[in-house]
Scaffold this motif. Structure first.
Motif, PDB file in Angstrom:
ATOM      1  N   GLN A 140       0.824  -1.201   0.000  1.00  0.00           N
ATOM      2  CA  GLN A 140       0.000   0.000   0.000  1.00  0.00           C
ATOM      3  C   GLN A 140       0.864   1.259   0.000  1.00  0.00           C
ATOM      4  OE1 GLN A 140      -2.244  -0.910   3.534  1.00  0.00           O
ATOM      5  NE2 GLN A 140      -4.024  -1.677   2.363  1.00  0.00           N
ATOM      6  N   LYS A 141       1.998   1.208   0.698  1.00  0.00           N
ATOM      7  CA  LYS A 141       2.908   2.357   0.714  1.00  0.00           C
ATOM      8  C   LYS A 141       3.475   2.612  -0.671  1.00  0.00           C
ATOM      9  CE  LYS A 141       4.388   1.971   5.532  1.00  0.00           C
ATOM     10  NZ  LYS A 141       5.483   1.682   6.442  1.00  0.00           N
ATOM     11  N   ARG A 142       3.861   1.541  -1.406  1.00  0.00           N
ATOM     12  CA  ARG A 142       4.394   1.703  -2.761  1.00  0.00           C
ATOM     13  C   ARG A 142       3.316   2.258  -3.682  1.00  0.00           C
ATOM     14  NH1 ARG A 142       6.035  -3.842  -3.952  1.00  0.00           N
ATOM     15  NH2 ARG A 142       5.705  -4.208  -1.788  1.00  0.00           N
ATOM     16  N   ALA A 143       2.093   1.773  -3.538  1.00  0.00           N
ATOM     17  CA  ALA A 143       1.007   2.249  -4.380  1.00  0.00           C
ATOM     18  C   ALA A 143       0.738   3.735  -4.109  1.00  0.00           C
ATOM     19  CB  ALA A 143      -0.263   1.446  -4.136  1.00  0.00           C
ATOM     20  N   LEU A 144       0.835   4.130  -2.859  1.00  0.00           N
ATOM     21  CA  LEU A 144       0.634   5.531  -2.497  1.00  0.00           C
ATOM     22  C   LEU A 144       1.767   6.391  -3.056  1.00  0.00           C
ATOM     23  CD1 LEU A 144      -1.103   7.521  -0.886  1.00  0.00           C
ATOM     24  CD2 LEU A 144       0.292   7.023   1.108  1.00  0.00           C
ATOM     25  N   ASP A 145       2.998   5.908  -2.987  1.00  0.00           N
ATOM     26  CA  ASP A 145       4.139   6.645  -3.534  1.00  0.00           C
ATOM     27  C   ASP A 145       3.997   6.810  -5.041  1.00  0.00           C
ATOM     28  OD1 ASP A 145       5.295   7.032  -1.093  1.00  0.00           O
ATOM     29  OD2 ASP A 145       6.588   5.250  -1.215  1.00  0.00           O
ATOM     30  N   GLU A 146       3.476   5.807  -5.742  1.00  0.00           N
ATOM     31  CA  GLU A 146       3.288   5.885  -7.194  1.00  0.00           C
ATOM     32  C   GLU A 146       2.251   6.951  -7.554  1.00  0.00           C
ATOM     33  OE1 GLU A 146       2.362   2.050  -8.720  1.00  0.00           O
ATOM     34  OE2 GLU A 146       4.266   1.174  -8.044  1.00  0.00           O
ATOM     35  N   LEU A 147       1.261   7.134  -6.708  1.00  0.00           N
ATOM     36  CA  LEU A 147       0.221   8.122  -6.970  1.00  0.00           C
ATOM     37  C   LEU A 147       0.753   9.564  -6.822  1.00  0.00           C
ATOM     38  CD1 LEU A 147      -2.844   6.527  -5.204  1.00  0.00           C
ATOM     39  CD2 LEU A 147      -2.449   6.732  -7.657  1.00  0.00           C
ATOM     40  N   LYS A 148       1.774   9.757  -6.069  1.00  0.00           N
ATOM     41  CA  LYS A 148       2.328  11.095  -5.837  1.00  0.00           C
ATOM     42  C   LYS A 148       3.029  11.538  -7.021  1.00  0.00           C
ATOM     43  CE  LYS A 148       2.979  10.683  -0.882  1.00  0.00           C
ATOM     44  NZ  LYS A 148       3.911  10.721   0.196  1.00  0.00           N
TER      45      LYS A 148
END
Length: 148
Positions: A140-148
């Motif tokens: 979930q952290k990687r997915a959130l970083d990709e959205l930024k």
């Protein structure tokens, strides 16, 4: 400056006393004191929560005169109140009577306050014992970083 402030304060404090006109006052100080005491307990029917003693309304003046007439006629304080309640209803009393038909009026506010306190207490207790939200997983952290 202080003298002006003192004069203004005295005028503001005497405003309710101006409602009772000199032509309404009784010559007997005892009867006048009784009339004033009764007048402070009676609601002006055209004002908002003002006693007839402090109101300048014409109806309040008529009620003050009526109170004095009844006292001069020999009525007791309770008889004067009873006469006005019979004529205008219990609304004329600033403090409602405690009776079976007014029990809801006296009980409703404390009951609502008690129920509200219980609801707040239960809500606070549930929030305190609630499970904390789980932390984000690595995915979930990687997915959130990709959205930024």
């Amino acid at each position: 400056m202080r003298a002006l402030l003192a004069i203004v304060m005295l005028v503001l404090l005497s405003v309710p006393a101006l409602a009772v006109r000199p032509d309404e006052m009784l010559a007997d100080p005892t009867l006048e004191a009784r009339a004033r005491a009764i007048s402070t307990e009676l609601r002006c029917l055209v004002c908002q929560n003002q006693s007839i003693d402090e109101s300048d309304a014409d109806l309040a003046r008529d009620l003050r005169v009526l109170v004095r007439e009844r006292l001069v006629a020999g009525d007791t304080d309770d008889q004067v109140r009873a006469f006005l309640v019979a004529r205008y209803g219990e609304y004329v009393l600033l403090n409602p009577v405690v009776a079976p038909h007014t029990i809801l009026l006296w009980v409703a506010a404390p009951v609502v306050l008690l129920i509200g306190g219980i609801v707040v207490w239960i809500g606070a207790r549930r929030k305190r014992h609630a499970e904390p939200e789980p932390a984000l997983t690595e995915e979930q952290k990687r997915a959130l970083d990709e959205l930024k």
